[in-house]
Design an enzyme around this catalytic site. Sequence first.
Site, PDB file in Angstrom:
ATOM      1  N   ASP A  43       1.038  -1.326   0.133  1.00 47.54           N
ATOM      2  CA  ASP A  43       0.060  -0.051  -0.217  1.00 47.54           C
ATOM      3  C   ASP A  43       0.864   1.195  -0.137  1.00 47.54           C
ATOM      4  O   ASP A  43       2.115   1.205   0.445  1.00 47.54           O
ATOM      5  CB  ASP A  43      -0.857  -0.196   1.230  1.00 47.54           C
ATOM      6  CG  ASP A  43      -2.152   0.659   1.056  1.00 47.54           C
ATOM      7  OD1 ASP A  43      -2.026   1.982   0.835  1.00 47.54           O
ATOM      8  OD2 ASP A  43      -3.405   0.038   1.227  1.00 47.54           O
ATOM      9  N   ASP A  69       3.026   1.852  -4.982  1.00 47.00           N
ATOM     10  CA  ASP A  69       2.096   2.564  -5.601  1.00 47.00           C
ATOM     11  C   ASP A  69       1.887   1.785  -6.824  1.00 47.00           C
ATOM     12  O   ASP A  69       2.825   1.548  -7.572  1.00 47.00           O
ATOM     13  CB  ASP A  69       2.710   4.017  -5.904  1.00 47.00           C
ATOM     14  CG  ASP A  69       1.767   4.851  -6.609  1.00 47.00           C
ATOM     15  OD1 ASP A  69       0.730   4.364  -7.419  1.00 47.00           O
ATOM     16  OD2 ASP A  69       1.939   5.990  -6.646  1.00 47.00           O
ATOM     17  N   VAL A  70       0.649   1.434  -7.030  1.00 51.72           N
ATOM     18  CA  VAL A  70       0.166   0.363  -8.181  1.00 51.72           C
ATOM     19  C   VAL A  70       0.777   1.127  -9.567  1.00 51.72           C
ATOM     20  O   VAL A  70       0.448   0.272 -10.515  1.00 51.72           O
ATOM     21  CB  VAL A  70      -1.193  -0.156  -7.940  1.00 51.72           C
ATOM     22  CG1 VAL A  70      -1.218  -1.012  -7.017  1.00 51.72           C
ATOM     23  CG2 VAL A  70      -2.141   0.815  -7.925  1.00 51.72           C
ATOM     24  N   TYR A 165     -15.779   6.282 -12.477  1.00 48.92           N
ATOM     25  CA  TYR A 165     -15.241   4.842 -11.635  1.00 48.92           C
ATOM     26  C   TYR A 165     -16.039   3.656 -12.553  1.00 48.92           C
ATOM     27  O   TYR A 165     -15.450   2.692 -12.550  1.00 48.92           O
ATOM     28  CB  TYR A 165     -15.993   5.118 -10.299  1.00 48.92           C
ATOM     29  CG  TYR A 165     -15.913   3.714  -9.369  1.00 48.92           C
ATOM     30  CD1 TYR A 165     -14.823   3.604  -8.516  1.00 48.92           C
ATOM     31  CD2 TYR A 165     -16.946   2.910  -9.069  1.00 48.92           C
ATOM     32  CE1 TYR A 165     -14.375   2.600  -7.684  1.00 48.92           C
ATOM     33  CE2 TYR A 165     -16.834   1.763  -8.265  1.00 48.92           C
ATOM     34  CZ  TYR A 165     -15.588   1.726  -7.489  1.00 48.92           C
ATOM     35  OH  TYR A 165     -15.398   0.543  -6.715  1.00 48.92           O
TER      36      TYR A 165
HETATM   37  N1  LIG Z   1     -16.276  -0.647  -0.656  1.00 50.72           N
HETATM   38  C1  LIG Z   1     -17.046  -0.781  -1.541  1.00 50.72           C
HETATM   39  O1  LIG Z   1     -18.387  -0.298  -1.605  1.00 50.72           O
HETATM   40  C2  LIG Z   1     -16.642  -1.160  -2.797  1.00 50.72           C
HETATM   41  C3  LIG Z   1     -17.622  -1.624  -3.866  1.00 50.72           C
HETATM   42  C4  LIG Z   1     -16.956  -2.367  -5.022  1.00 50.72           C
HETATM   43  C5  LIG Z   1     -15.767  -2.479  -5.313  1.00 50.72           C
HETATM   44  N2  LIG Z   1     -14.927  -1.760  -4.214  1.00 50.72           N
HETATM   45  C6  LIG Z   1     -13.591  -2.062  -4.804  1.00 50.72           C
HETATM   46  O2  LIG Z   1     -12.715  -2.842  -3.801  1.00 50.72           O
HETATM   47  C7  LIG Z   1     -11.288  -2.375  -3.452  1.00 50.72           C
HETATM   48  C8  LIG Z   1     -11.093  -1.984  -2.052  1.00 50.72           C
HETATM   49  O3  LIG Z   1     -12.177  -0.963  -1.822  1.00 50.72           O
HETATM   50  P1  LIG Z   1     -12.029  -0.563  -0.411  1.00 50.72           P
HETATM   51  O4  LIG Z   1     -13.536  -0.210  -0.210  1.00 50.72           O
HETATM   52  O5  LIG Z   1     -11.278  -1.513   0.475  1.00 50.72           O
HETATM   53  O6  LIG Z   1     -11.524   0.982  -0.282  1.00 50.72           O
HETATM   54  P2  LIG Z   1     -10.433   1.905   0.536  1.00 50.72           P
HETATM   55  O7  LIG Z   1     -10.437   3.352   0.183  1.00 50.72           O
HETATM   56  O8  LIG Z   1     -10.972   1.539   2.111  1.00 50.72           O
HETATM   57  O9  LIG Z   1      -8.980   1.005   0.507  1.00 50.72           O
HETATM   58  C9  LIG Z   1      -8.248   1.415  -0.866  1.00 50.72           C
HETATM   59  C10 LIG Z   1      -6.809   1.153  -0.360  1.00 50.72           C
HETATM   60  O10 LIG Z   1      -6.214   1.181  -1.881  1.00 50.72           O
HETATM   61  C11 LIG Z   1      -4.977   1.839  -1.398  1.00 50.72           C
HETATM   62  N3  LIG Z   1      -4.642   2.736  -2.611  1.00 50.72           N
HETATM   63  C12 LIG Z   1      -5.189   3.828  -3.120  1.00 50.72           C
HETATM   64  N4  LIG Z   1      -4.388   4.162  -4.329  1.00 50.72           N
HETATM   65  C13 LIG Z   1      -3.480   3.301  -4.364  1.00 50.72           C
HETATM   66  C14 LIG Z   1      -2.165   3.414  -4.974  1.00 50.72           C
HETATM   67  N5  LIG Z   1      -1.896   4.276  -6.194  1.00 50.72           N
HETATM   68  N6  LIG Z   1      -1.194   2.417  -4.723  1.00 50.72           N
HETATM   69  C15 LIG Z   1      -1.478   1.273  -3.971  1.00 50.72           C
HETATM   70  N7  LIG Z   1      -2.377   1.523  -2.986  1.00 50.72           N
HETATM   71  C16 LIG Z   1      -3.522   2.285  -3.190  1.00 50.72           C
HETATM   72  C17 LIG Z   1      -5.457   2.960  -0.303  1.00 50.72           C
HETATM   73  O11 LIG Z   1      -4.433   3.287   0.516  1.00 50.72           O
HETATM   74  C18 LIG Z   1      -6.426   2.019   0.574  1.00 50.72           C
HETATM   75  O12 LIG Z   1      -5.576   1.508   1.415  1.00 50.72           O
HETATM   76  C19 LIG Z   1     -11.511  -1.156  -4.503  1.00 50.72           C
HETATM   77  O13 LIG Z   1     -10.694  -1.567  -5.914  1.00 50.72           O
HETATM   78  C20 LIG Z   1     -12.791  -0.661  -4.810  1.00 50.72           C
HETATM   79  O14 LIG Z   1     -12.976  -0.023  -5.915  1.00 50.72           O
HETATM   80  C21 LIG Z   1     -15.291  -1.425  -3.260  1.00 50.72           C
END
Ligand SMILES: NC(=O)c1ccc[n+]([C@@H]2O[C@H](COP(=O)([O-])OP(=O)(O)OC[C@H]3O[C@@H](n4cnc5c(N)ncnc54)[C@H](O)[C@@H]3O)[C@@H](O)[C@H]2O)c1
Length: 272
Positions: A43, A69-70, A165
């Site tokens: 992360d 950073d991805v 998105y």
């Molecule tokens: N929570 C929801 O309702 C939901 C629904 C559908 C899909 N998703 C998907 O699930 C995944 C996780 O979501 P979440 O709810 O845990 O979100 P979150 O925001 O709680 O966590 C996302 C994580 O990604 C990290 N991140 C962001 N940019 C980054 C980068 N450039 N390099 C490395 N790490 C990075 C952040 O620091 C964070 O720890 C995401 O891809 C999101 O789109 C979430």
Amino acid sequence: MTDASNEVSLAGKAALITGSARGLGAEIAAILARAGAAVMIADILEDQGRQTAEAIRAAGGKAAFVRQDVTNETDWEATVAATIRELGGFDILVNNAGIEVCALLENTTLKDFQRILDINVTGVFLGLRAAAKAMKPGGAAGGGGSVINLSSVAGLRGYSGLSAYCGSKGAVKLLTKAAAVEFGQLGYGIRVNSIHPGLIPTDMGSAVLKGFVAAGLGKDEASVQQAFERGTPLGMKGTPADIAKAALFLASDQSPWVTGAELVVDGGSTAS
Ligand SMILES: NC(=O)c1ccc[n+]([C@@H]2O[C@H](COP(=O)([O-])OP(=O)(O)OC[C@H]3O[C@@H](n4cnc5c(N)ncnc54)[C@H](O)[C@@H]3O)[C@@H](O)[C@H]2O)c1
């Protein structure tokens, strides 16, 4: 007859989970570790990422942290190398890191649009490429594997206020299928699938509720939440554990004939 009820075991496997300092990534890392995998927490959030790895170790699991950073190619090389060096292999990749931007399309800036594609799509592309190189026969890990990409219900249908998105998550869905077909035909032994969660309470989940209100798409957060729930036939909220269990199935040997699939975990919201 084979017994499919055996407990899922990932003993001896090494898993890299991007964006796993918190939220769904942290939950997925924890369940994979409980099943016996050694997990790499990756992360941009360093303190939180270290704490997440420490919590998994405290619970008896094997975990390490790397800052990644991805969107950065060099970070991917270093992260895969650290996974193989510190965990002894690279069998599972969960492309979980992602961001959301909530705004009407006409108010979405080019900068925000490009940023969301960069993290949500380019990040997954770089992960797939790194996995192909390392997991294929003769690669640095070489034993094949399972790649799981986090898409969304927003990669299956349109939502007002989430056009950038939705565009990014739709791209993840088809990137997944193309990679699944190609890696299968090349005999790489790498399966690739996508998970499509509905709204889940994480930092991102609550940011979506706030964003809908700020974009004028709901009166308040409670009414936006209710609107999501009314579209859910099972009539209950999803939890991070619901998504983690789906990831465990796709990561494990319980899904040897599953590749290129969209596993929808949304209480039925996109079915209605
Ligand atoms: N929570 C929801 O309702 C939901 C629904 C559908 C899909 N998703 C998907 O699930 C995944 C996780 O979501 P979440 O709810 O845990 O979100 P979150 O925001 O709680 O966590 C996302 C994580 O990604 C990290 N991140 C962001 N940019 C980054 C980068 N450039 N390099 C490395 N790490 C990075 C952040 O620091 C964070 O720890 C995401 O891809 C999101 O789109 C979430």
